[in-house]
Design a protein around this motif. Structure first.
Motif, short mmCIF file in Angstrom:
data_model
loop_
_atom_site.label_atom_id
_atom_site.label_comp_id
_atom_site.label_asym_id
_atom_site.label_seq_id
_atom_site.Cartn_x
_atom_site.Cartn_y
_atom_site.Cartn_z
N LYS A 3 0.73 -1.27 -0.14
CA LYS A 3 -0.06 0.08 0.06
C LYS A 3 1.03 1.20 -0.05
CE LYS A 3 -4.47 -1.69 1.16
NZ LYS A 3 -5.83 -1.13 1.58
N ILE A 4 0.70 2.22 -0.96
CA ILE A 4 1.37 3.30 -1.02
C ILE A 4 0.61 4.70 -0.83
CG2 ILE A 4 3.05 2.19 -2.57
CD1 ILE A 4 1.57 3.89 -4.89
N ALA A 5 1.34 5.77 -0.70
CA ALA A 5 0.59 7.01 -0.71
C ALA A 5 0.78 7.74 -2.23
CB ALA A 5 1.37 7.98 0.28
N ILE A 6 -0.29 8.08 -2.37
CA ILE A 6 -0.50 8.79 -3.64
C ILE A 6 -0.93 10.24 -3.76
CG2 ILE A 6 -1.55 8.59 -6.19
CD1 ILE A 6 -2.33 5.95 -5.65
N ALA A 7 -0.08 11.35 -4.36
CA ALA A 7 -0.21 12.57 -4.24
C ALA A 7 -0.93 13.05 -5.48
CB ALA A 7 0.99 13.42 -3.84
N ILE A 8 -2.15 13.73 -5.87
CA ILE A 8 -2.33 14.35 -6.93
C ILE A 8 -2.44 15.67 -6.69
CG2 ILE A 8 -4.33 14.55 -8.90
CD1 ILE A 8 -4.96 11.66 -8.42
N ASP A 9 -1.68 16.53 -7.51
CA ASP A 9 -1.97 18.13 -7.29
C ASP A 9 -2.26 18.58 -8.75
OD1 ASP A 9 -1.05 18.70 -4.43
OD2 ASP A 9 0.94 17.74 -5.17
N GLY A 10 -2.65 19.73 -8.82
CA GLY A 10 -2.94 20.53 -9.97
C GLY A 10 -3.84 21.58 -9.70
N PRO A 11 -4.36 22.42 -11.03
CA PRO A 11 -5.09 23.68 -11.03
C PRO A 11 -6.47 23.10 -10.63
CG PRO A 11 -4.22 23.29 -13.51
CD PRO A 11 -3.61 22.19 -12.03
N ALA A 12 -7.15 24.08 -10.65
CA ALA A 12 -8.77 24.20 -10.40
C ALA A 12 -9.15 23.32 -11.48
CB ALA A 12 -9.28 25.28 -10.12
N ALA A 13 -10.40 22.49 -11.30
CA ALA A 13 -11.24 21.72 -12.14
C ALA A 13 -10.51 20.88 -13.06
CB ALA A 13 -12.06 22.64 -12.91
N ALA A 14 -9.10 20.54 -12.99
CA ALA A 14 -8.50 19.62 -13.67
C ALA A 14 -8.81 18.07 -13.67
CB ALA A 14 -6.95 19.75 -13.27
N GLY A 15 -9.75 17.88 -12.80
CA GLY A 15 -10.33 16.56 -12.58
C GLY A 15 -9.68 15.60 -11.59
N LYS A 16 -9.01 16.38 -10.47
CA LYS A 16 -8.17 15.73 -9.54
C LYS A 16 -9.26 14.60 -8.69
CE LYS A 16 -6.81 19.46 -7.73
NZ LYS A 16 -7.41 20.41 -8.66
N SER A 17 -10.17 15.25 -8.18
CA SER A 17 -11.03 14.71 -7.21
C SER A 17 -11.82 13.53 -7.90
CB SER A 17 -11.93 15.55 -6.44
OG SER A 17 -12.94 16.06 -7.52
N THR A 18 -12.31 13.68 -9.20
CA THR A 18 -12.92 12.54 -9.82
C THR A 18 -12.19 11.54 -10.39
OG1 THR A 18 -14.00 14.41 -11.14
CG2 THR A 18 -13.98 12.04 -12.10
N ILE A 19 -10.68 11.57 -10.42
CA ILE A 19 -9.96 10.48 -10.63
C ILE A 19 -9.36 9.87 -9.43
CG2 ILE A 19 -7.67 10.24 -11.68
CD1 ILE A 19 -9.91 10.93 -13.76
N ALA A 20 -9.12 10.77 -8.36
CA ALA A 20 -8.69 10.39 -7.07
C ALA A 20 -9.49 9.27 -6.58
CB ALA A 20 -8.37 11.42 -6.20
#
Ligand SMILES: Nc1ncnc2c1ncn2[C@@H]1O[C@H](COP(=O)(O)OP(=O)(O)OP(=O)(O)O)[C@@H](O)[C@H]1O
Ligand SMILES: Nc1ccn([C@@H]2O[C@H](COP(=O)(O)O)[C@@H](O)[C@H]2O)c(=O)n1
Length: 220
Positions: A3-20
């Protein structure tokens, strides 16, 4: 599987939360929406009648703010479900203002690290790979063109039956990116070891599949 830790950063509305959320669901990982936590601080300031720009007054509220991110992605602020309340435009702009305050960041980053300490987590935000989890095994910097991001948010609003003006959204998203990228403390930037994914011409399924492959490489 490790089990790992995954970080997703990026600008607003890039789809980060949908993908995460999708990746977390596939892997059985915990999803931590750090943006929701900054939104809670802004929302609490609004409820208490505190000006977002009054740093001292906002920071004095912090000890009163207890946030719970639930497994079904509902957000509780002091035991009240604020999931929908924190998504309005006024709170998006307010979150961007209060997130520039050092004491706000210190307060929330400590909680984010505590939530992430066991691994098997995926966090999305602006400073996850650079500040919150600099040792995350997989770091994604997720981007898309401003036109694409504004259109996605516009379509999302319309599908929810909300009024939406594409030009206004474009301005709001661009202004928030500018503020998030130029603030002094923990500005949004790609971590040196992050993998950039431009999702402008990718479907949600394609982005999820790409990240799942990257996870597989990291956990073999
Ligand atoms: N690859 C994609 N293709 C098409 N639409 C997408 C894609 N990724 C996300 N979307 C849509 O774009 C919209 C914005 O996505 P989302 O809310 O996940 O972005 P975000 O980066 O978490 O935003 P914010 O930082 O503002 O919270 C949603 O309606 C989502 O369904
Ligand atoms: N790690 C983070 C996450 C968010 N912010 C700030 O909160 C705003 C709202 O975030 P969303 O992801 O829900 O859109 C965002 O614009 C940032 O100002 C942050 O600073 N750090």
């Amino acid at each position: 599987m490790k089990k790992i830790a995954i970080a997703i950063d990026g600008p607003a509305a890039a789809g980060k939360s949908t993908i995460a959320k999708r990746v977390a669901n596939n892997l059985g990982y915990t999803y931590i929406d750090t943006g929701a936590m900054y939104r809670c601080v802004a929302y609490y300031a609004l409820v208490k009648g505190v000006d977002f720009h009054d740093e001292n007054a906002v920071c004095r509220l912090l000890p009163e703010i207890k946030i719970k991110l639930m497994p079904d992605n509902t957000v509780y602020l002091n035991d009240r479900d604020v999931t929908a309340d924190i998504r309005v435009n006024e709170i998006s702009a307010g979150a961007s203002i209060v997130s520039a305050y050092s004491k706000v960041r210190t307060y929330l980053v400590a909680q984010q690290r505590e939530m992430a300490k066991e691994g098997g987590v995926i966090l999305d935000g602006r400073d996850i790979g650079t500040v919150v989890l600099p040792n995350a095994e997989l770091k994604i910097y997720q981007v898309a063109s401003i036109e694409c991001r504004a259109l996605r948010r516009h379509n999302e609003n319309l599908s929810r039956g909300l009024n939406s003006d594409l030009d206004e959204i474009k301005k709001e998203v661009a202004a928030r990116d500018e503020a998030d990228m130029t603030r002094e403390i923990s500005p949004l930037k790609k971590a040196d070891d992050a993998i950039e994914i431009d999702t402008s011409d990718m479907t949600i399924d394609e982005v999820v599949a790409h990240i799942m492959n990257l996870v597989e490489e990291k956990t073999q």
